[in-house]
Design an enzyme around this catalytic site. Structure first.
Site, short mmCIF file in Angstrom:
data_model
loop_
_atom_site.label_atom_id
_atom_site.label_comp_id
_atom_site.label_asym_id
_atom_site.label_seq_id
_atom_site.Cartn_x
_atom_site.Cartn_y
_atom_site.Cartn_z
N ASN A 59 0.89 -1.16 0.00
CA ASN A 59 0.00 0.00 0.00
C ASN A 59 0.92 1.20 0.00
OD1 ASN A 59 -2.36 -1.50 0.30
ND2 ASN A 59 -2.07 -1.62 2.51
N HIS A 109 7.72 5.06 5.10
CA HIS A 109 8.97 4.30 4.93
C HIS A 109 8.73 3.22 3.86
CE1 HIS A 109 12.90 2.94 6.49
NE2 HIS A 109 12.52 1.80 5.97
N HIS A 158 8.07 0.10 2.16
CA HIS A 158 7.82 -1.23 2.73
C HIS A 158 6.61 -1.86 2.06
CE1 HIS A 158 4.70 1.07 4.76
NE2 HIS A 158 4.11 -0.07 5.00
N GLN A 161 3.74 -5.49 2.79
CA GLN A 161 3.31 -6.48 3.77
C GLN A 161 3.17 -7.82 3.08
OE1 GLN A 161 0.61 -5.45 6.90
NE2 GLN A 161 0.32 -3.41 6.04
N HIS A 205 0.08 -12.22 -7.86
CA HIS A 205 -0.76 -13.41 -7.85
C HIS A 205 -0.05 -14.49 -8.66
CE1 HIS A 205 -4.86 -11.29 -6.92
NE2 HIS A 205 -4.13 -11.50 -5.84
N HIS A 253 1.47 -12.99 -12.17
CA HIS A 253 1.33 -11.60 -12.64
C HIS A 253 1.24 -10.66 -11.44
CE1 HIS A 253 -2.74 -13.19 -12.08
NE2 HIS A 253 -3.17 -11.95 -11.89
N PHE A 300 -13.38 7.60 -7.55
CA PHE A 300 -14.11 7.01 -6.43
C PHE A 300 -14.88 5.79 -6.92
CE2 PHE A 300 -13.33 9.82 -2.94
CZ PHE A 300 -12.93 11.02 -3.55
N TYR A 312 -22.45 3.87 -8.45
CA TYR A 312 -22.71 2.90 -9.51
C TYR A 312 -21.75 1.72 -9.41
CZ TYR A 312 -24.06 1.08 -14.08
OH TYR A 312 -24.54 0.27 -15.08
O1 LIG Z 1 5.61 -0.84 15.71
C1 LIG Z 1 4.98 -1.16 14.72
C2 LIG Z 1 4.44 -0.14 13.80
C3 LIG Z 1 3.70 -0.61 12.60
N1 LIG Z 1 3.56 -2.00 12.45
C4 LIG Z 1 2.86 -2.50 11.29
O2 LIG Z 1 3.44 -1.93 10.12
C5 LIG Z 1 2.43 -1.94 9.11
C6 LIG Z 1 2.60 -0.67 8.29
O3 LIG Z 1 2.12 -0.97 7.03
P1 LIG Z 1 1.03 -0.06 6.29
O4 LIG Z 1 1.54 1.39 6.38
O5 LIG Z 1 0.99 -0.61 4.89
O6 LIG Z 1 -0.28 -0.21 7.08
C7 LIG Z 1 1.07 -1.98 9.78
O7 LIG Z 1 0.35 -3.13 9.35
C8 LIG Z 1 1.39 -2.05 11.27
O8 LIG Z 1 0.61 -3.00 11.94
C9 LIG Z 1 4.08 -2.91 13.37
O9 LIG Z 1 3.92 -4.11 13.19
N2 LIG Z 1 4.76 -2.47 14.45
#
Ligand SMILES: O=C1CCN([C@@H]2O[C@H](COP(=O)(O)O)[C@@H](O)[C@H]2O)C(=O)N1
Length: 354
Positions: free
Chosen positions: A153, A164, A166, A168, A281, A299, A315, A319
């Site tokens: 994201n 930062h 990153h 997930q 995926h 892909h 948005f 619809y």
């Molecule tokens: O101390 C922390 C800060 C954020 N996080 C995790 O980092 C993730 C940040 O990712 P997002 O910005 O994509 O939400 C988020 O899921 C949050 O739960 C930790 O696990 N520990």
């Protein structure tokens, strides 16, 4: 009656991967528009902050202190949506109130030690390191879990809580809806046509050229015929590849190159750090690794929200929620716009667009 022209006249398009239709209304934006380019907010993201829990040597919410990492860094999400342990619900035969057990694990993967960098501004080898870590996680988590979802994201518009660089990785004991639908549609297509849907599709797009934006020896980046988000794109291998972890060294190297190029184009579109959610995926993992998966094609999908400028988003409401997705800008116009953008990142000394 005029003859039909998909660039001018309303029509619906079919997405065979999701088995859904999208309404295309090109007449709504007859006049070509020049995307308004607002001045980029001055990125005041510090390279390092001891208060940023994703930074090297910073303390995370659970009290653990991050190592002084120099490349990628993976840690267990402190607020995971899935746990590996826990009591399971009773199975019920009530067709209306179904529950099932869900197990899994959630990782956070930092791409780089610096908070003020985004992927298109990484060195080539730093992007290769991200890809190698994705592969390592796919192998590690893919041994235990049926589905491993890598997703990034990017940007506050996408609910990203931390700038930062990153992503997930959530691994689950079940195949989530999106890949489950794709598993089914790709299997049906293969059984009917004897070849993988997305392998045939890439051939079709390379012939048509209308929606291809970039390609290299191993990869094709395109706006899919059925794209929903204005600048939605897919990144596909030229070869039939089931999993990210099956990529050759050369394919990973050229993936890093095309990622740098495509993300630069995206940033250049509105001269801003382009927000999106993206993910990979591939064929399911866990016990599925022993089954026949040749209907799958690996892909990546990019879902960017922006429509007209760095601040104006599409948005998906009204619809789109009650009926079906709808777009004005056609996939072909989006591809043309992306192709027309410079290859040099606007932040690297290119003069601001006039
Ligand atoms: O101390 C922390 C800060 C954020 N996080 C995790 O980092 C993730 C940040 O990712 P997002 O910005 O994509 O939400 C988020 O899921 C949050 O739960 C930790 O696990 N520990």
């Amino acid at each position: 009656m005029e003859t039909f022209d998909p660039n001018d006249h309303q029509h619906i398009r079919y997405n065979p991967l999701k088995e859904e239709w999208i309404l295309v209304s090109p007449h709504r934006m007859k006049r070509p528009w020049k995307g308004q380019v607002e001045k980029d907010e001055v990125d005041d993201i510090p390279r390092f902050s001891p208060c940023n829990p994703l930074c090297p040597t910073a303390e995370r919410s659970n009290g653990q202190v991050n190592p002084d990492y120099k490349g990628t860094f993976v840690f267990q999400n402190d607020f995971p949506a899935l746990l590996t342990e826990g009591p399971e619900p009773e199975t019920s035969d009530d067709p209306l109130l179904q529950m099932k057990a869900a197990k899994g694990t959630c990782k956070v993967m930092c791409f780089h030690p610096w908070s003020d960098l985004t992927l298109p501004l990484f060195e080539h080898d730093e992007i290769v390191a991200v890809i190698e870590e994705w592969v390592r996680l796919m192998i590690e988590l893919g041994q235990k879990f049926e589905w491993v979802q890598i997703f990034e994201n990017k940007g506050s518009m996408m609910g990203c809580s931390n700038p930062h660089p990153h992503c997930q990785v959530w691994a689950s004991s079940f195949i989530p809806n999106e890949p489950a639908v794709k598993d089914n549609t790709q299997r049906k297509y293969f059984n009917k046509h004897g070849s993988p849907m997305l392998v045939d599709y890439v051939k079709r797009e390379l012939d048509a050229k209308l929606r291809v934006v970039l390609c290299n020896d191993h990869w094709v980046w395109l706006v899919p015929f059925w794209a929903v988000w204005p600048y939605e794109t897919m990144l596909l291998p030229r070869r039939h590849v089931l999993h990210l972890q099956d990529l050759s060294k050369d394919e990973k190297n050229s993936l890093a190159s095309i990622m740098k190029q495509l993300l630069t184009k995206y940033d250049n579109l509105f001269e801003t750090s382009f927000p999106y959610s993206m993910g990979w995926h591939g064929a399911p993992t866990g016990f599925h690794l022993n089954s026949d998966q040749k209907h799958w094609q690996l892909h990546a999908i990019y879902y960017p929200p922006l429509l007209r400028s760095a601040k104006i988003k599409k948005f998906m409401v009204g619809y789109e929620m009650l009926a079906q997705p709808q777009r004005d800008l056609t996939a072909e116009q989006a591809a043309e716009k992306l192709r027309s953008l410079p290859d040099a990142h606007y932040k690297l000394g290119q003069s601001k667009s006039d």
